[in-house]
Scaffold this active site. Structure first.
Site, mmCIF file in Angstrom:
data_model
loop_
_atom_site.group_PDB
_atom_site.id
_atom_site.type_symbol
_atom_site.label_atom_id
_atom_site.label_comp_id
_atom_site.label_asym_id
_atom_site.label_seq_id
_atom_site.Cartn_x
_atom_site.Cartn_y
_atom_site.Cartn_z
ATOM 1 N N LYS A 55 0.840 -1.200 0.000
ATOM 2 C CA LYS A 55 0.000 0.000 0.000
ATOM 3 C C LYS A 55 0.876 1.252 0.000
ATOM 4 C CE LYS A 55 -3.818 -2.497 2.076
ATOM 5 N NZ LYS A 55 -4.627 -2.867 3.245
ATOM 6 N N GLN A 99 -4.988 -1.604 9.324
ATOM 7 C CA GLN A 99 -4.920 -2.935 8.714
ATOM 8 C C GLN A 99 -5.566 -3.967 9.642
ATOM 9 O OE1 GLN A 99 -3.807 -3.548 5.599
ATOM 10 N NE2 GLN A 99 -4.175 -5.726 5.771
ATOM 11 N N ASP A 122 -11.075 2.689 3.522
ATOM 12 C CA ASP A 122 -11.437 1.277 3.389
ATOM 13 C C ASP A 122 -12.939 1.126 3.137
ATOM 14 O OD1 ASP A 122 -9.549 -0.775 3.490
ATOM 15 O OD2 ASP A 122 -9.217 -0.509 5.637
HETATM 16 N N1 GUN Z 1 -7.210 -7.035 5.806
HETATM 17 C C1 GUN Z 1 -7.522 -7.772 4.708
HETATM 18 N N2 GUN Z 1 -8.033 -6.979 3.747
HETATM 19 C C2 GUN Z 1 -8.067 -5.736 4.257
HETATM 20 C C3 GUN Z 1 -8.482 -4.483 3.732
HETATM 21 O O1 GUN Z 1 -8.964 -4.344 2.600
HETATM 22 N N3 GUN Z 1 -8.335 -3.425 4.561
HETATM 23 C C4 GUN Z 1 -7.830 -3.532 5.815
HETATM 24 N N4 GUN Z 1 -7.741 -2.436 6.550
HETATM 25 N N5 GUN Z 1 -7.439 -4.676 6.329
HETATM 26 C C5 GUN Z 1 -7.556 -5.769 5.548
#
Ligand code: GUN
Length: 294
Positions: A55, A99, A122
């Site tokens: 990211k 996350q 998100d």
């Molecule tokens: N863990 C697995 N996929 C995601 C996601 O799209 N966003 C976040 N914040 N955590 C995750």
């Protein structure tokens, strides 16, 4: 046997990222500001670390500012919430991502609810979820939004089609179902889960199957009708001693038994996966633009 088309998420993702990058450059010229993304990771889950690093790399490639916060496993809920609040109040930050999964002693819902909805890139907050449910403009969850982009790019119409979603998570299953039943997408959506009886009956009558159940190679060729479109959202690590890392990544779909039956199929890796991060960049840009307009 059907000649199936591989859906190339890497390629679509690169094209979208080029657009994000050029729009960011234009906005920078005009406003002398760029979008800023803040990412928080608690603990040392290796998969999460990989995702967070990707990211950060994507954000910098798009011309964004980026800051990550790697917190130890024993960070308290209060400390995490304090950090989220600091970022909520920081005018220079446009997107905040925590996350998941979080360590067990932290209430995920409480933390997500703390993120300001306009910075919730998100799209997991109850406010954005509510807007999505009633068909209003919002920050949409990245993986399902990425699936829509793939369907658009490959001209796969969902109007009047039966879509079977396997999995009902808040991250993928529920939001993709909400999106596809919206006006414009006009799909007839069935949402299945691990307790669904006669699942094969459901998958067999679907024109489009979206597998997001988190079980390696779960959907097999005998479960789908000829010509179906298969979207594989799974990212599962399975042990593989022949690999340097000791594992390989497989999806929720058994590619080999499906490939000769489907009209379109997403490979894993290289299908849905790359789209998630690209749509996160798109959401960050969107949050930035919304902030400029305020
Ligand atoms: N863990 C697995 N996929 C995601 C996601 O799209 N966003 C976040 N914040 N955590 C995750």
């Amino acid at each position: 046997m059907i000649m199936s088309t591989l859906i190339n998420g890497k390629e679509v993702s690169l094209l979208l990222r080029e657009n994000i990058k050029s729009e960011t450059a234009l906005l920078k010229d005009r406003y002398n500001k760029v979008p800023k993304l803040a990412v928080i990771l608690v603990g040392n889950n290796p998969a999460s670390q990989t995702y967070v690093n990707s990211k950060g790399k994507a954000a910098l490639e798009c011309g964004f500012e980026y800051k990550d916060y790697f917190l130890s496993d024993n960070t308290t809920e209060e400390e995490l919430i304090n950090l989220v609040n600091t970022l909520n109040n920081d005018e220079s930050v446009n997107g905040i991502l925590v996350q998941l999964p979080l360590p067990k002693h932290i209430n995920e819902e409480k933390v997500i609810n703390t993120i300001k909805s306009e910075k919730d890139v998100d799209g997991f907050s109850p406010y954005n979820t509510g807007l999505l449910a009633i068909g209003e403009d919002c920050l949409m969850p990245c993986t399902p939004a990425g699936i829509l982009e793939l369907l658009k790019y490959y001209n796969i119409s969902t109007v009047g089609k039966r879509v079977c979603v396997i999995g009902r998570s808040n991250i993928v299953g529920k939001p993709i179902a909400l999106m596809l039943m919206q006006k414009g997408w006009d799909a007839t959506v069935t949402v299945c889960n691990s307790k669904t009886e006669n699942l094969t009956e459901e998958t067999k009558r679907a024109d489009i199957i979206i597998a997001a159940i988190g079980k390696p190679n779960f959907l097999t060729g005998d479960m789908v009708s000829d010509g179906a479109v298969v979207i594989d959202v799974g990212i599962n690590r399975v042990e593989d001693k022949t690999k340097k890392k000791g594992y390989r990544i497989v999806g929720d779909c058994d590619f080999d038994s499906l490939v000769d039956k489907c009209s379109f199929i997403t490979p894993v890796p290289g299908g849905v996966g790359p789209m998630t991060i690209t749509l996160l960049m798109n959401n960050t840009l969107k949050a930035f633009k919304n902030h400029l307009e305020k």
